[in-house]
Design a protein around this motif. Structure first.
Motif, mmCIF file in Angstrom:
data_model
loop_
_atom_site.group_PDB
_atom_site.id
_atom_site.type_symbol
_atom_site.label_atom_id
_atom_site.label_comp_id
_atom_site.label_asym_id
_atom_site.label_seq_id
_atom_site.Cartn_x
_atom_site.Cartn_y
_atom_site.Cartn_z
ATOM 1 N N GLY A 136 -22.140 36.829 68.987
ATOM 2 C CA GLY A 136 -22.412 36.874 67.544
ATOM 3 C C GLY A 136 -21.637 37.930 66.794
ATOM 4 N N GLU A 137 -20.999 38.846 67.514
ATOM 5 C CA GLU A 137 -20.222 39.899 66.846
ATOM 6 C C GLU A 137 -18.858 39.372 66.408
ATOM 7 N N LYS A 138 -18.353 39.938 65.312
ATOM 8 C CA LYS A 138 -17.020 39.570 64.811
ATOM 9 C C LYS A 138 -16.064 40.753 65.027
ATOM 10 N N PRO A 139 -14.786 40.477 65.294
ATOM 11 C CA PRO A 139 -13.813 41.568 65.476
ATOM 12 C C PRO A 139 -13.432 42.179 64.137
ATOM 13 N N ARG A 140 -13.055 43.443 64.177
ATOM 14 C CA ARG A 140 -12.573 44.093 62.945
ATOM 15 C C ARG A 140 -11.117 44.473 63.174
ATOM 16 N N PHE A 141 -10.215 43.582 62.723
ATOM 17 C CA PHE A 141 -8.789 43.888 62.813
ATOM 18 C C PHE A 141 -8.457 45.022 61.849
ATOM 19 N N HIS A 169 -17.760 30.515 64.705
ATOM 20 C CA HIS A 169 -16.624 30.720 65.602
ATOM 21 C C HIS A 169 -15.614 31.693 64.988
ATOM 22 N N LEU A 170 -14.808 32.299 65.862
ATOM 23 C CA LEU A 170 -13.775 33.231 65.399
ATOM 24 C C LEU A 170 -12.478 32.496 65.081
ATOM 25 N N VAL A 171 -12.261 31.385 65.798
ATOM 26 C CA VAL A 171 -11.010 30.632 65.668
ATOM 27 C C VAL A 171 -11.363 29.149 65.540
ATOM 28 N N SER A 172 -10.685 28.447 64.648
ATOM 29 C CA SER A 172 -10.934 27.018 64.445
ATOM 30 C C SER A 172 -9.663 26.203 64.645
ATOM 31 N N ALA A 173 -9.831 25.019 65.228
ATOM 32 C CA ALA A 173 -8.750 24.019 65.194
ATOM 33 C C ALA A 173 -8.975 23.236 63.905
ATOM 34 N N ASN A 174 -7.911 23.062 63.123
ATOM 35 C CA ASN A 174 -8.077 22.507 61.786
ATOM 36 C C ASN A 174 -7.042 21.411 61.562
ATOM 37 N N TYR A 175 -7.509 20.184 61.302
ATOM 38 C CA TYR A 175 -6.555 19.096 61.044
ATOM 39 C C TYR A 175 -6.205 19.103 59.562
ATOM 40 N N VAL A 188 -12.822 32.407 58.206
ATOM 41 C CA VAL A 188 -13.052 33.276 57.044
ATOM 42 C C VAL A 188 -13.832 34.537 57.420
ATOM 43 N N PRO A 189 -14.926 34.416 58.168
ATOM 44 C CA PRO A 189 -15.690 35.640 58.492
ATOM 45 C C PRO A 189 -14.867 36.661 59.270
ATOM 46 N N VAL A 190 -13.941 36.198 60.101
ATOM 47 C CA VAL A 190 -13.120 37.133 60.879
ATOM 48 C C VAL A 190 -12.164 37.870 59.948
ATOM 49 N N ILE A 191 -11.481 37.121 59.094
ATOM 50 C CA ILE A 191 -10.540 37.755 58.157
ATOM 51 C C ILE A 191 -11.295 38.733 57.244
ATOM 52 N N ASN A 192 -12.496 38.339 56.819
ATOM 53 C CA ASN A 192 -13.251 39.204 55.899
ATOM 54 C C ASN A 192 -13.871 40.412 56.578
ATOM 55 N N GLN A 193 -13.746 40.487 57.886
ATOM 56 C CA GLN A 193 -14.252 41.637 58.643
ATOM 57 C C GLN A 193 -13.159 42.707 58.776
ATOM 58 N N PRO A 230 -12.842 40.858 51.798
ATOM 59 C CA PRO A 230 -13.287 41.725 52.900
ATOM 60 C C PRO A 230 -14.609 42.425 52.574
ATOM 61 N N VAL A 231 -15.542 42.377 53.521
ATOM 62 C CA VAL A 231 -16.865 42.935 53.213
ATOM 63 C C VAL A 231 -16.871 44.456 53.298
ATOM 64 N N HIS A 232 -16.133 44.995 54.237
ATOM 65 C CA HIS A 232 -16.075 46.472 54.343
ATOM 66 C C HIS A 232 -14.629 46.901 54.510
ATOM 67 N N GLY A 233 -13.753 46.301 53.730
ATOM 68 C CA GLY A 233 -12.343 46.640 53.886
ATOM 69 C C GLY A 233 -11.634 46.523 52.555
ATOM 70 N N SER A 234 -10.335 46.745 52.603
ATOM 71 C CA SER A 234 -9.568 46.693 51.348
ATOM 72 C C SER A 234 -8.783 45.390 51.280
ATOM 73 N N LEU A 235 -8.573 44.938 50.051
ATOM 74 C CA LEU A 235 -7.837 43.691 49.803
ATOM 75 C C LEU A 235 -6.690 44.020 48.857
ATOM 76 N N LEU A 236 -5.476 43.867 49.346
ATOM 77 C CA LEU A 236 -4.302 44.217 48.540
ATOM 78 C C LEU A 236 -3.392 42.996 48.425
ATOM 79 N N PHE A 237 -3.129 42.619 47.176
ATOM 80 C CA PHE A 237 -2.136 41.561 46.897
ATOM 81 C C PHE A 237 -0.841 42.267 46.521
ATOM 82 N N ILE A 238 0.222 41.975 47.239
ATOM 83 C CA ILE A 238 1.541 42.468 46.826
ATOM 84 C C ILE A 238 2.333 41.238 46.394
ATOM 85 N N ALA A 239 2.662 41.185 45.118
ATOM 86 C CA ALA A 239 3.359 40.022 44.567
ATOM 87 C C ALA A 239 4.630 40.466 43.864
ATOM 88 N N ASP A 240 5.671 39.657 43.919
ATOM 89 C CA ASP A 240 6.850 40.007 43.147
ATOM 90 C C ASP A 240 6.639 39.499 41.720
#
Ligand code: 6PG
Length: 250
Positions: A136-141, A169-175, A188-193, A230-240
């Motif tokens: 049930g735990e999620k990784p924190r990259f 799940h942490l990883v999905s197969a997606n058609y 999504v939950p993994v990325i948001n961790q 991200p629930v406990h992280g930073s979200l940075l968009f770098i756009a030209d």
């Protein structure tokens, strides 16, 4: 608590890669100092590729403690690792084969497997083992790198696809119907961790979708990038400046 969201607009894609490389170095140095290692999930796409090429050269190459960096992937096309479409192959050619990174630090998605669900669950086990996760735990990259398609997809979270709903799940197969292709993606939950999520977005073709994602109504099935908060992280968009051309504020 939704993380603070920052938008950095830079002149052009070369500057985008440079600023992203600086962010990468800072996060790597901080993570290694704190935990002794740095975990990053790589993205596919031409914009992230510009960052990888930058990291493989000076002054960034010498600043990064490569033996302490652990590379994962945020998504992969379901093709062999030497296929022209492979995100793994792109990262190897643009970065990994050019820096002193131990092979054991490279955690490739087994996307060549015929059984895509098995591939997803094998990669999930790889992540669970590395992060010593309890059930049930999620990784924190430390860092998740993302691009954004002109349809608002990110990683391989495409509009109106089943992976958008996955919360366990942490990883999905997606058609992906519109590509007639299978993909593997972190969910999504993994990325948001993650401690830091970095979107790298360049080019005029992204201007409309970036405005919708950042300033439009919340419509995550149509604009999956809006799910990334991200629930406990930073979200940075770098756009030209071309990609940011329609934004009202940043
Ligand atoms: C992939 C990527 C994908 C990519 C976007 C943006 O496997 O294709 O993970 O999400 O980042 O499509 O790609 P560009 O930067 O090339 O526009």
């Amino acid at each position: 608590m939704i993380a603070e969201r920052k938008i950095l607009v830079v002149a052009h894609s070369e500057e985008l890669s440079r600023v992203a490389a600086e962010e990468f170095v800072v996060n790597a140095e901080t993570s290694v100092r704190k935990n002794g290692f740095f975990t990053v999930a790589l993205s596919g796409g031409s914009t992230p590729k510009g960052l990888y090429m930058k990291l493989a050269g000076e002054p960034y190459r010498e600043k990064i403690p490569w033996s302490k960096v652990h590379f994962f992937w945020g998504d992969e096309r379901c093709v062999p690792p030497d296929h022209p479409d492979s995100n793994y192959r792109m990262a190897r050619e643009s970065l990994l084969d050019k820096v002193p990174i131990p092979e054991v630090n490279i955690y490739r998605m087994p996307a060549e497997l015929e059984d895509h669900d098995r591939a997803a669950s094998e990669y999930e086990q790889t992540i669970r083992a590395f992060f010593h996760l309890e059930a049930g735990e999620k990784p924190r990259f430390d860092m998740v790198l993302l691009g954004m398609g002109d349809d608002g997809h990110t990683a391989s979270l495409f509009p109106r696809t089943s992976a958008l709903e996955e919360r366990d799940h942490l990883v999905s197969a997606n058609y992906i119907e519109k590509l007639s292709a299978w993909r593997l993606t972190l969910t999504v939950p993994v990325i948001n961790q993650a401690a830091q999520v970095l979107f790298l977005i360049s080019g005029e073709s992204k201007a409309s979708v970036l405005k919708e994602v950042l300033e439009g109504d919340f419509q995550p099935h149509r604009l999956p990038s809006q799910l990334i908060r991200p629930v406990h992280g930073s979200l940075l968009f770098i756009a030209d400046s071309l990609a940011a051309g329609k934004l009202s504020h940043w």
